[in-house]
Design an enzyme around this catalytic site. Structure first.
Site, mmCIF file in Angstrom:
data_model
loop_
_atom_site.group_PDB
_atom_site.id
_atom_site.type_symbol
_atom_site.label_atom_id
_atom_site.label_comp_id
_atom_site.label_asym_id
_atom_site.label_seq_id
_atom_site.Cartn_x
_atom_site.Cartn_y
_atom_site.Cartn_z
ATOM 1 N N VAL A 134 0.837 -1.210 0.000
ATOM 2 C CA VAL A 134 0.000 0.000 0.000
ATOM 3 C C VAL A 134 0.871 1.259 0.000
ATOM 4 O O VAL A 134 0.605 2.215 -0.732
ATOM 5 C CB VAL A 134 -0.995 -0.006 1.180
ATOM 6 C CG1 VAL A 134 -1.833 1.271 1.190
ATOM 7 C CG2 VAL A 134 -1.914 -1.223 1.088
ATOM 8 N N CYS A 135 1.940 1.245 0.783
ATOM 9 C CA CYS A 135 2.849 2.397 0.828
ATOM 10 C C CYS A 135 3.492 2.638 -0.532
ATOM 11 O O CYS A 135 3.727 3.777 -0.931
ATOM 12 C CB CYS A 135 3.925 2.191 1.889
ATOM 13 S SG CYS A 135 3.265 1.977 3.557
#
Length: 151
Positions: free
Chosen positions: A44-45
């Protein structure tokens, strides 16, 4: 814990570029978007930070600078930034001291939560959003740009 309306806790952290960055040095000059995120190289990052980085011209036009903050080292930040084309400053909060000041440290996991803090030119927190789950990424750059334009 909401910091909205309060002075942003000041800090100095090492950046991926090698210099130390102090939050209060932006006071009177730029709005600061603090992007707390759990880990470099995580799925996600690796979507979130490149997306913010890709919009940094829009943020600059709005008078804002983006600072990514997490517990990884400047060496991990450099490798991740190079691999994903991330151009925003990534700050190393290796002991989570800054994440604790902002109420987003997840000490039992040794990471920070995913959160956005908008600090105006006067050094006051004007907006904050902390994701309920670290795997969520609901506040996109457009939403933050809209908040900056409201200031």
């Amino acid at each position: 814990m909401s910091l909205v309306g309060q002075p942003a806790p000041d800090f100095t952290l090492p950046a991926s570029t090698g210099e130390n960055v102090t939050l209060s040095s932006y006071r009177g000059q730029q709005t600061v978007v603090l992007v707390f995120y759990p880990l470099d190289f995580s799925p996600v990052c690796s979507m979130q930070l490149p997306e913010y980085s890709g919009r940094q011209d829009d943020f600059a036009e709005a008078g804002a600078v983006i600072l990514g903050v997490n517990r990884d080292s400047i060496h991990a930040h450099r490798a991740w930034a190079a691999e994903y084309g991330i151009e925003v400053l990534l700050l190393a909060d290796m002991n989570l001291a800054v994440a604790r000041q902002y109420g987003v440290a997840i000490d039992e996991r040794g990471i920070s939560g995913r959160a956005i803090f908008l600090v105006d030119k006067g050094g006051v927190v004007r907006y904050q959003h902390v994701e309920a789950q670290i795997g969520e990424y609901t506040v996109r750059p457009e939403a933050v740009l809209a908040k900056i334009r409201e200031l």
